[in-house]
Scaffold this motif. Structure first.
Motif, PDB file in Angstrom:
ATOM      1  N   LEU A   1       0.832  -1.209   0.000  1.00 21.17           N
ATOM      2  CA  LEU A   1       0.000   0.000   0.000  1.00 21.17           C
ATOM      3  C   LEU A   1       0.861   1.251   0.000  1.00 21.17           C
ATOM      4  CD1 LEU A   1      -2.646   1.663   0.485  1.00 21.17           C
ATOM      5  CD2 LEU A   1      -2.286   1.247   2.934  1.00 21.17           C
ATOM      6  N   PHE A   2       1.850   1.323   0.901  1.00 20.58           N
ATOM      7  CA  PHE A   2       2.681   2.519   1.002  1.00 20.58           C
ATOM      8  C   PHE A   2       3.509   2.721  -0.268  1.00 20.58           C
ATOM      9  CE2 PHE A   2       2.574   1.571   5.790  1.00 20.58           C
ATOM     10  CZ  PHE A   2       1.424   2.316   5.939  1.00 20.58           C
ATOM     11  N   THR A   3       3.949   1.628  -0.875  1.00 15.85           N
ATOM     12  CA  THR A   3       4.687   1.733  -2.133  1.00 15.85           C
ATOM     13  C   THR A   3       3.810   2.349  -3.218  1.00 15.85           C
ATOM     14  OG1 THR A   3       6.044  -0.202  -1.576  1.00 15.85           O
ATOM     15  CG2 THR A   3       5.964   0.444  -3.890  1.00 15.85           C
ATOM     16  N   CYS A   4       2.561   1.895  -3.305  1.00 15.53           N
ATOM     17  CA  CYS A   4       1.630   2.430  -4.304  1.00 15.53           C
ATOM     18  C   CYS A   4       1.307   3.893  -4.033  1.00 15.53           C
ATOM     19  CB  CYS A   4       0.345   1.596  -4.325  1.00 15.53           C
ATOM     20  SG  CYS A   4       0.551  -0.083  -4.972  1.00 15.53           S
ATOM     21  N   LEU A   5       1.131   4.259  -2.765  1.00 13.75           N
ATOM     22  CA  LEU A   5       0.832   5.653  -2.423  1.00 13.75           C
ATOM     23  C   LEU A   5       2.026   6.557  -2.728  1.00 13.75           C
ATOM     24  CD1 LEU A   5      -1.090   5.211   0.966  1.00 13.75           C
ATOM     25  CD2 LEU A   5      -2.044   6.069  -1.181  1.00 13.75           C
ATOM     26  N   LEU A   6       3.236   6.081  -2.449  1.00 16.68           N
ATOM     27  CA  LEU A   6       4.432   6.868  -2.759  1.00 16.68           C
ATOM     28  C   LEU A   6       4.550   7.111  -4.250  1.00 16.68           C
ATOM     29  CD1 LEU A   6       7.132   5.364  -0.364  1.00 16.68           C
ATOM     30  CD2 LEU A   6       6.350   7.733  -0.410  1.00 16.68           C
ATOM     31  N   SER A   7       4.172   6.112  -5.042  1.00 12.77           N
ATOM     32  CA  SER A   7       4.215   6.264  -6.496  1.00 12.77           C
ATOM     33  C   SER A   7       3.164   7.262  -6.977  1.00 12.77           C
ATOM     34  CB  SER A   7       3.995   4.907  -7.173  1.00 12.77           C
ATOM     35  OG  SER A   7       3.909   5.038  -8.574  1.00 12.77           O
ATOM     36  N   TYR A   8       1.997   7.264  -6.337  1.00 10.01           N
ATOM     37  CA  TYR A   8       0.880   8.105  -6.779  1.00 10.01           C
ATOM     38  C   TYR A   8       1.046   9.568  -6.376  1.00 10.01           C
ATOM     39  CZ  TYR A   8      -3.777  10.197  -6.673  1.00 10.01           C
ATOM     40  OH  TYR A   8      -4.841  11.059  -6.822  1.00 10.01           O
ATOM     41  N   PHE A   9       1.424   9.827  -5.123  1.00 10.97           N
ATOM     42  CA  PHE A   9       1.487  11.205  -4.633  1.00 10.97           C
ATOM     43  C   PHE A   9       2.774  11.892  -5.084  1.00 10.97           C
ATOM     44  CE2 PHE A   9      -1.860   9.891  -1.756  1.00 10.97           C
ATOM     45  CZ  PHE A   9      -2.597  11.048  -1.600  1.00 10.97           C
ATOM     46  N   ASN A  10       2.670  13.173  -5.342  1.00  9.58           N
ATOM     47  CA  ASN A  10       3.856  13.961  -5.683  1.00  9.58           C
ATOM     48  C   ASN A  10       3.978  15.183  -4.788  1.00  9.58           C
ATOM     49  OD1 ASN A  10       1.788  15.524  -6.625  1.00  9.58           O
ATOM     50  ND2 ASN A  10       2.393  15.475  -8.779  1.00  9.58           N
ATOM     51  N   GLU A  11       3.412  15.079  -3.581  1.00 10.66           N
ATOM     52  CA  GLU A  11       3.510  16.158  -2.600  1.00 10.66           C
ATOM     53  C   GLU A  11       4.562  15.771  -1.569  1.00 10.66           C
ATOM     54  OE1 GLU A  11      -0.311  17.343  -1.009  1.00 10.66           O
ATOM     55  OE2 GLU A  11      -1.325  16.577  -2.791  1.00 10.66           O
ATOM     56  N   GLU A  12       5.626  16.542  -1.477  1.00 14.12           N
ATOM     57  CA  GLU A  12       6.757  16.177  -0.630  1.00 14.12           C
ATOM     58  C   GLU A  12       6.349  15.955   0.824  1.00 14.12           C
ATOM     59  OE1 GLU A  12      11.250  17.769   0.574  1.00 14.12           O
ATOM     60  OE2 GLU A  12       9.980  18.909  -0.813  1.00 14.12           O
ATOM     61  N   LYS A  13       5.502  16.831   1.344  1.00 11.21           N
ATOM     62  CA  LYS A  13       5.097  16.718   2.748  1.00 11.21           C
ATOM     63  C   LYS A  13       4.378  15.403   3.010  1.00 11.21           C
ATOM     64  CE  LYS A  13       2.691  19.387   6.326  1.00 11.21           C
ATOM     65  NZ  LYS A  13       1.887  20.612   6.589  1.00 11.21           N
ATOM     66  N   ILE A  14       3.468  15.021   2.118  1.00 12.05           N
ATOM     67  CA  ILE A  14       2.705  13.785   2.279  1.00 12.05           C
ATOM     68  C   ILE A  14       3.605  12.578   2.033  1.00 12.05           C
ATOM     69  CG2 ILE A  14       0.740  12.445   1.443  1.00 12.05           C
ATOM     70  CD1 ILE A  14       0.036  14.991   3.036  1.00 12.05           C
ATOM     71  N   ASN A  15       4.481  12.668   1.034  1.00  8.43           N
ATOM     72  CA  ASN A  15       5.372  11.545   0.737  1.00  8.43           C
ATOM     73  C   ASN A  15       6.325  11.251   1.892  1.00  8.43           C
ATOM     74  OD1 ASN A  15       4.177  11.206  -1.706  1.00  8.43           O
ATOM     75  ND2 ASN A  15       6.005  11.491  -2.929  1.00  8.43           N
ATOM     76  N   LYS A  16       6.763  12.282   2.594  1.00  7.59           N
ATOM     77  CA  LYS A  16       7.630  12.066   3.753  1.00  7.59           C
ATOM     78  C   LYS A  16       6.898  11.279   4.839  1.00  7.59           C
ATOM     79  CE  LYS A  16      10.824  15.967   3.369  1.00  7.59           C
ATOM     80  NZ  LYS A  16      11.266  17.261   3.973  1.00  7.59           N
ATOM     81  N   ILE A  17       5.630  11.602   5.034  1.00  7.22           N
ATOM     82  CA  ILE A  17       4.828  10.885   6.034  1.00  7.22           C
ATOM     83  C   ILE A  17       4.656   9.422   5.621  1.00  7.22           C
ATOM     84  CG2 ILE A  17       2.543  10.703   7.089  1.00  7.22           C
ATOM     85  CD1 ILE A  17       2.315  13.769   6.763  1.00  7.22           C
ATOM     86  N   ILE A  18       4.311   9.198   4.357  1.00  5.81           N
ATOM     87  CA  ILE A  18       4.097   7.827   3.861  1.00  5.81           C
ATOM     88  C   ILE A  18       5.402   7.045   3.911  1.00  5.81           C
ATOM     89  CG2 ILE A  18       3.405   6.432   1.877  1.00  5.81           C
ATOM     90  CD1 ILE A  18       1.650   8.833   1.003  1.00  5.81           C
ATOM     91  N   PHE A  19       6.513   7.687   3.530  1.00  7.97           N
ATOM     92  CA  PHE A  19       7.813   7.015   3.535  1.00  7.97           C
ATOM     93  C   PHE A  19       8.203   6.590   4.948  1.00  7.97           C
ATOM     94  CE2 PHE A  19      12.553   7.299   3.532  1.00  7.97           C
ATOM     95  CZ  PHE A  19      12.780   6.194   2.730  1.00  7.97           C
TER      96      PHE A  19
END
Length: 308
Positions: free
Chosen positions: A235-253
């Motif tokens: 799930l997190f891998t797919c969300l990281l691929s989909y989102f391009n917002e740095e703030k959100i990607n840092k949280i998901i990562f």
């Protein structure tokens, strides 16, 4: 010339697979809704091998509101996410409500209350509410699975804390034009959907129990801890691929790294007699964890370890 077509305000999306024991209660919970607008029920059956189809067809034929139902049945099983995407594209309403075939609604004014709120508050994209939990022993209790946090309205909170929204409680604006390829690859569709929607507006929580969620019946209710960790990683891998917002990607990562650690600990605990800490599997896992943001470096290190 006037059109005889009704304007659909809400499309209720109901996907089902092998739910002959529950589907009738789910459908009746939708058809009992009392509204001052028109709604439709879209049922999509993913080629159930049991009597789910016969039950639905009987309801359509015999229920006084059976003509509200649009029923689709796949000839072959296509999987939960693909089935959900297909069902969504059949929805014609201004809003979409969700209720899977093993849950059910209990308040006949549920749709009216949620639509009234969304109509009056255009900055909100999704409305959800509390649910009660039906245990395997037949008892109905308050929700012990989720806890709605403070500041629940934002994408950032949803990303950081995970899913606190029960599927049968959701009504949202029908604004998604196309699902990304990552959605169908994700093992968890509802949370991915809410994350997509939260990009477009705020979330509203109504503290009224207007639906029942069956505990221990769904796909993930009976999954092992290891299976859940693996699903979260995907799930997190797919969300990281989909989102391009740095703030959100840092949280998901950050959450993905936590899942990698959980996987490592789980495997160490489960297979401590079989593996030693320097086994090649754990060496490779450490490489992935430390070099995830640098895929070329990660590949070179893995190649070196396997070769030498």
């Amino acid at each position: 010339m006037e059109s005889n077509e009704k304007t659909i305000t809400v499309s209720v999306e109901m996907i089902t697979f092998k739910q002959e024991l529950y589907i009738q209660e789910a459908v009746e919970g939708v058809l009992m809704q009392q509204t001052n607008f028109d709604f439709e029920l879209i049922i999509v059956d993913d080629c159930s091998p049991d009597s789910t189809a016969e039950i639905i067809e009987a309801i359509i034929k015999n229920h006084p509101k059976g003509d509200r139902i649009k029923y689709f049945r796949h000839k072959e099983n296509i999987g939960m996410q693909a089935n959900g995407v297909f069902a969504y594209h059949q929805c014609n309403g201004k809003y979409v409500a969700l209720c899977e075939g093993d849950d059910y609604w209990t308040d006949p004014l549920k749709l009216q209350k949620q639509v009234d709120f969304l109509e009056a508050n255009p900055d909100y994209v999704l409305c959800f509410h509390s649910v009660n939990i039906l245990n395997k022993d037949g008892t109905i209790v308050e929700d012990f699975i989720t806890k709605v946090p403070e500041n629940y309205e934002t994408l950032e909170t949803l990303a950081r804390l995970g899913n606190y929204i029960h599927t049968p409680s959701v009504v949202f604006r029908n604004i998604i034009k196309e699902f990304p390829f990552e959605f169908e690859l994700s093992p968890i569709g509802d949370y991915f959907l809410y994350m997509m929607l939260a990009k477009e507006g705020k979330l509203k929580y109504i503290e009224e129990g207007m639906a029942v969620y069956r505990y221990g019946v769904g796909v993930f209710s009976s999954s092992s801890d290891l299976s859940m960790i693996k699903s979260n990683l995907k799930l997190f891998t797919c969300l990281l691929s989909y989102f391009n917002e740095e703030k959100i990607n840092k949280i998901i990562f950050k959450r993905q790294l936590e899942s990698v650690l959980a996987l490592e600990l789980s495997l160490h605990s489960k297979y401590s007699d079989s593996f030693v800490s320097n086994h090649i599997f754990f060496v490779l896992l450490k490489i992935v964890k430390c070099n995830y943001k640098f895929p070329k470096r990660m590949i070179k290190k893995i190649y070196y370890k396997l070769k030498y």
